[in-house]
Every structure is written in C-alpha cells, then in structure tokens.
Write a protein that holds these residues in place. Structure first.
Motif, mmCIF file in Angstrom:
data_model
loop_
_atom_site.group_PDB
_atom_site.id
_atom_site.type_symbol
_atom_site.label_atom_id
_atom_site.label_comp_id
_atom_site.label_asym_id
_atom_site.label_seq_id
_atom_site.Cartn_x
_atom_site.Cartn_y
_atom_site.Cartn_z
ATOM 1 N N ASP A 182 -11.095 -4.241 11.924
ATOM 2 C CA ASP A 182 -10.431 -3.995 10.637
ATOM 3 C C ASP A 182 -9.391 -5.068 10.326
ATOM 4 O O ASP A 182 -8.725 -5.013 9.288
ATOM 5 C CB ASP A 182 -9.778 -2.610 10.619
ATOM 6 C CG ASP A 182 -8.825 -2.386 11.785
ATOM 7 O OD1 ASP A 182 -8.947 -3.108 12.807
ATOM 8 O OD2 ASP A 182 -7.958 -1.488 11.689
ATOM 9 N N TRP A 183 -9.256 -6.064 11.225
ATOM 10 C CA TRP A 183 -8.347 -7.180 11.001
ATOM 11 C C TRP A 183 -9.123 -8.438 10.639
ATOM 12 O O TRP A 183 -10.296 -8.580 10.976
ATOM 13 C CB TRP A 183 -7.505 -7.457 12.251
ATOM 14 C CG TRP A 183 -6.355 -6.498 12.440
ATOM 15 C CD1 TRP A 183 -6.435 -5.237 12.944
ATOM 16 C CD2 TRP A 183 -4.985 -6.736 12.116
ATOM 17 N NE1 TRP A 183 -5.190 -4.651 12.967
ATOM 18 C CE2 TRP A 183 -4.273 -5.568 12.466
ATOM 19 C CE3 TRP A 183 -4.289 -7.808 11.581
ATOM 20 C CZ2 TRP A 183 -2.894 -5.446 12.281
ATOM 21 C CZ3 TRP A 183 -2.910 -7.700 11.404
ATOM 22 C CH2 TRP A 183 -2.226 -6.521 11.755
ATOM 23 N N LYS A 228 3.729 -5.645 0.526
ATOM 24 C CA LYS A 228 2.748 -4.797 1.199
ATOM 25 C C LYS A 228 1.844 -5.665 2.051
ATOM 26 O O LYS A 228 1.200 -6.592 1.567
ATOM 27 C CB LYS A 228 1.917 -4.025 0.162
ATOM 28 C CG LYS A 228 0.926 -3.065 0.806
ATOM 29 C CD LYS A 228 0.158 -2.286 -0.255
ATOM 30 C CE LYS A 228 -0.830 -1.327 0.403
ATOM 31 N NZ LYS A 228 -1.600 -0.551 -0.615
ATOM 32 N N LYS A 229 1.782 -5.343 3.329
ATOM 33 C CA LYS A 229 1.049 -6.177 4.267
ATOM 34 C C LYS A 229 -0.380 -5.667 4.494
ATOM 35 O O LYS A 229 -0.628 -4.460 4.542
ATOM 36 C CB LYS A 229 1.786 -6.240 5.611
ATOM 37 C CG LYS A 229 3.124 -6.960 5.524
ATOM 38 C CD LYS A 229 2.929 -8.399 5.106
ATOM 39 C CE LYS A 229 4.216 -9.155 5.002
ATOM 40 N NZ LYS A 229 4.017 -10.566 4.640
ATOM 41 N N GLU A 230 -1.277 -6.646 4.634
ATOM 42 C CA GLU A 230 -2.656 -6.343 4.979
ATOM 43 C C GLU A 230 -2.881 -6.688 6.458
ATOM 44 O O GLU A 230 -2.058 -7.354 7.093
ATOM 45 C CB GLU A 230 -3.609 -7.145 4.093
ATOM 46 C CG GLU A 230 -3.439 -6.863 2.614
ATOM 47 C CD GLU A 230 -4.344 -7.732 1.751
ATOM 48 O OE1 GLU A 230 -5.394 -8.185 2.254
ATOM 49 O OE2 GLU A 230 -3.982 -7.980 0.586
ATOM 50 N N LYS A 231 -4.010 -6.285 6.973
ATOM 51 C CA LYS A 231 -4.319 -6.554 8.380
ATOM 52 C C LYS A 231 -4.903 -7.953 8.499
ATOM 53 O O LYS A 231 -6.108 -8.149 8.674
ATOM 54 C CB LYS A 231 -5.259 -5.483 8.927
ATOM 55 C CG LYS A 231 -4.594 -4.120 9.052
ATOM 56 C CD LYS A 231 -5.487 -3.092 9.726
ATOM 57 C CE LYS A 231 -4.742 -1.783 9.959
ATOM 58 N NZ LYS A 231 -5.588 -0.779 10.669
ATOM 59 N N LYS A 257 0.903 -11.602 2.094
ATOM 60 C CA LYS A 257 0.013 -10.482 2.438
ATOM 61 C C LYS A 257 -0.335 -10.410 3.923
ATOM 62 O O LYS A 257 -0.853 -9.387 4.385
ATOM 63 C CB LYS A 257 -1.267 -10.555 1.612
ATOM 64 C CG LYS A 257 -2.142 -11.768 1.859
ATOM 65 C CD LYS A 257 -3.362 -11.743 0.931
ATOM 66 C CE LYS A 257 -4.265 -12.957 1.137
ATOM 67 N NZ LYS A 257 -5.444 -12.918 0.224
ATOM 68 N N SER A 258 -0.040 -11.471 4.682
ATOM 69 C CA SER A 258 -0.386 -11.479 6.106
ATOM 70 C C SER A 258 0.675 -10.757 6.922
ATOM 71 O O SER A 258 1.868 -10.803 6.608
ATOM 72 C CB SER A 258 -0.534 -12.911 6.621
ATOM 73 O OG SER A 258 -1.592 -13.574 5.951
ATOM 74 N N SER A 259 0.243 -10.135 8.001
ATOM 75 C CA SER A 259 1.169 -9.410 8.875
ATOM 76 C C SER A 259 1.699 -10.286 9.998
ATOM 77 O O SER A 259 2.832 -10.101 10.450
ATOM 78 C CB SER A 259 0.458 -8.190 9.486
ATOM 79 O OG SER A 259 0.095 -7.257 8.499
#
Length: 385
Positions: free
Chosen positions: A241-242, A208-211, A282-284
């Motif tokens: 939001d990033w 699952k990726k976060e912003k 976790k990084s996009s």
C-alpha cells in the motif's frame, strides 16, 4: 565595500547547490550594503543575474589569468574575496593573486573533506550488480587506506590552506575535526562555522500525507540512488500500500529504470527531474542515501513540508541536521540492513511519523536567513576591524 565571490563554474543557481548558495550569499551581502561581483573560471551557462559576472580569460594559462585578476582588482577597488571553491586545489592560483594584492580572503568549504574521497564510490554501481564486493569496500580498513591515499594526493594544497592565514568557513562546527586532520592548521582563530540558509519560507501547514517514500537527488555517485533502489526492492513486497517515488536526473537514471523494470520492482515511479515541492507535501518519508554531504538542504526542505527524513550517518553534521528519533532517523554508516530495519519501523508506525513531523520547526529555526546573515556580518566586521 566591493566583494568578489569566486567559483570554478558559472554561478547559475539552476546548475548546483554551491551556485545557488552563491546567489543567496550575494543577496545577503547586498542587503548589508555591499557591492557584489562574481568571478568564474569556466563558462557553462549564459545566465544573466543582477550581479556583474566576469570570467578568467584562459582556463589553462595561469600567467594570463593572473594579469587579468590583478587588473580586475584595481579597476573595481575590491575589498574582499570569497572563494566558494575553497575545497578545490585548482582554486589556489586565483587565491594567490588576491593574497598578493593584500585582499582579505575567505575560503568556503561547502562539503565534507572526508566525503570527497568517497568519489571512490563510483564503485557503488559495481556493488549494485555484484553485491559480494560491497562488504569489502565498506570495510573500515579499506576506507582508511582510501582516505590516506586521498590525503597524500592533495597533501600540498590542504596543508597550504591550513597555514595560509585566510579565513575559513565550514558549514558546521562538526567539520572542524576534519579540517584539522586534513589541513593541520597552526590554530583555529580564523575558522568559523556558518551554515547555508534555507531558501524558502517556513510552511506551517499540516499537509495530508500519503503512503509515499520519496527519493530526491541527482542520479549520480554522491547520492547513491542504487542504494535507495535496493532498499526499496527488499521492502516493497511487504508494503504494497506504499509507493516509492524517485526524482532527479543524472548519469544513473537509465540504469535505475532498467533495473527496476528487469526486477519488476513493485510500487515505484522513477520520474526524472521534477519540481520536488508538490512531492514533499504529499510524501511521508524522505529517503537519503548519500555517501557524503555538506549541509543537505533537501533534508530541510523535506522537514519544512512534514516529510520525515531517514539518512545514512555518513557526514559530520548529519546528527546536527537530524536529531535521531525526534525529527528523523539516522542509520548506521552504509549499513543497508540497518536502513531496511529502520525504514520498516517508520512505515509501520504512523504515530511515530506524526511525532517526528510535529518537531520539525525546532530544527528549521537554526537555518533562517536572518540568523545566517548575522554571522556573515559579524565576520565582515571582524575582518575590517
């Protein structure tokens, strides 16, 4: 057969990429049934590995070193010499002793020849504070002059390398034009392309990726963290939001932190040296801003965990390791404006990120140890034929 792997510094996998790849290469050669020994010039670490590690007795006196190497060759019945410092002119003296003993020599070029001149990008720190000079240093005619000066300075070594009849290993076929330009070889019969292998197990989990946009690399000249910071400075206010996370240690770390604080850049964490794997997961997006690379394993590591790379097209195999628009983004060489534009697109388009993430395994399959070890075995069999 007993194979010697040489490097200018202690082969400590915690010290650098070439050192880490030297240990990986030793493991592969050992798996093929060969005995491996390390030979180094300068001791910078007390690490103990499962392979014997010898040091030249004197850093400056060539004659003393030559006598030591000659005895070393006879005492250990050496069958092959692999020079992991093949790019460095100072390694020639060591190669010559093995050549005199009729030992087959493999010169490994772990980086871009064009990239080495980019050490002039020590000026990138000056550009950071005086942006007005950036266009001058990015001018193709200025860069051409810098390349010519570099080639003139090291002309003798690279011309010797091209005519030495040693086997030469490049990290990609795409570096052959650079090798021809610098070394003017008589032919390419003994030039091979063997990539560095990935050192991890391919991970097919869909994390699952976060912003999060991630920078992971040494805070120094080559990786140009100032470029990454300036790019984020231009974008951060529009993407609140990033978050931008910077990992890595080095001589620029304090200056990077001071600048971010002074300019009050939002949504940024500068964490220094950390284990990058939890951050890949976790990084996009991975932000790579290097002035040059050989084969950046950081890109393959990021792809493994579904972190999409965006990278300056500043080295020959950039378009080999990243297929633009399919599994990552390539940016016009040194164009910060183009980088900002394309990073914005990635930040805004989740569907595009998911598409690129789904294509990452195609690229990883080319760099598995199983493929790389086959190429080394083929080379060794050819040398011994």
């Amino acid at each position: 057969m007993t194979i010697v792997i040489y490097h200018e510094w202690t082969i400590d996998p915690q010290q650098g990429g070439v050192e880490r790849m030297s240990v990986v290469l030793a493991d592969m050669l050992s798996h093929l049934g060969h005995k491996v020994m390390f030979l180094c010039k300068n001791k910078i670490s007390d690490i103990t590995l499962k392979y014997p590690m010898a040091y030249l007795p004197n850093e400056k006196k060539t004659g003393i070193n030559q006598k030591y190497i000659s005895t070393f060759i006879k005492s250990n019945n050496i069958g092959m010499f692999i020079n992991q410092a093949g790019l460095l002119p100072q390694s020639k003296d060591v190669s010559l002793v093995f050549k005199a003993a009729n030992i087959p020599i493999v010169q490994v070029l772990h980086n871009s020849l064009y990239g080495l001149y980019s050490r002039i990008n020590a000026l990138d720190k000056l550009c950071f504070y005086l942006p007005i000079i950036h266009p001058l240093l990015s001018n193709k005619y200025v860069k051409r002059c810098i390349v010519q000066l570099y080639k003139l300075k090291y002309h003798n070594y690279y011309r010797w390398l091209g005519r030495s009849n040693d086997y030469v290993i490049l990290l990609s076929d795409r570096y052959k034009n650079e090798f021809i330009d610098f070394c003017h070889p008589k032919n390419l019969d003994r030039v091979r392309a063997i990539s560095n292998p990935i050192t991890f197990t391919v991970d097919k989990n869909n994390y699952k990726k976060e912003k999060i946009v991630l920078f992971c690399g040494r805070m120094g000249i080559q990786k140009r963290p100032f470029y990454a910071l300036k790019i984020w400075e231009r974008i951060s206010k529009d993407f609140k939001d990033w978050k931008f996370i910077m990992l890595g240690d080095g001589e620029y770390l304090t200056a990077i932190r001071n600048y971010a604080e002074k300019k009050r850049i939002s949504n940024i964490e500068i964490l220094g040296k950390q284990n990058p794997i939890p951050y890949y997961k976790k990084s996009s997006i991975l932000c790579l801003t290097s002035s040059y690379e050989g084969l950046p394993l950081v890109v393959l590591e990021a792809l493994n965990y579904g972190c999409i790379p965006i990278c300056f097209n500043t080295f020959a195999c950039a378009s080999e390791i990243i297929t633009d628009g399919k599994d990552g983004i390539l940016v016009d060489r040194d164009s910060i404006n183009d980088y900002v534009k394309k990073l914005r697109i990635l930040l805004e388009d989740e569907r595009l990120r998911n598409y690129m993430k789904s294509n990452r395994f195609d690229k990883l399959s080319f760099y598995t140890p199983e493929i790389v070890i086959q190429n080394w075995n083929k080379l060794i069999n050819e040398i011994n034929a």
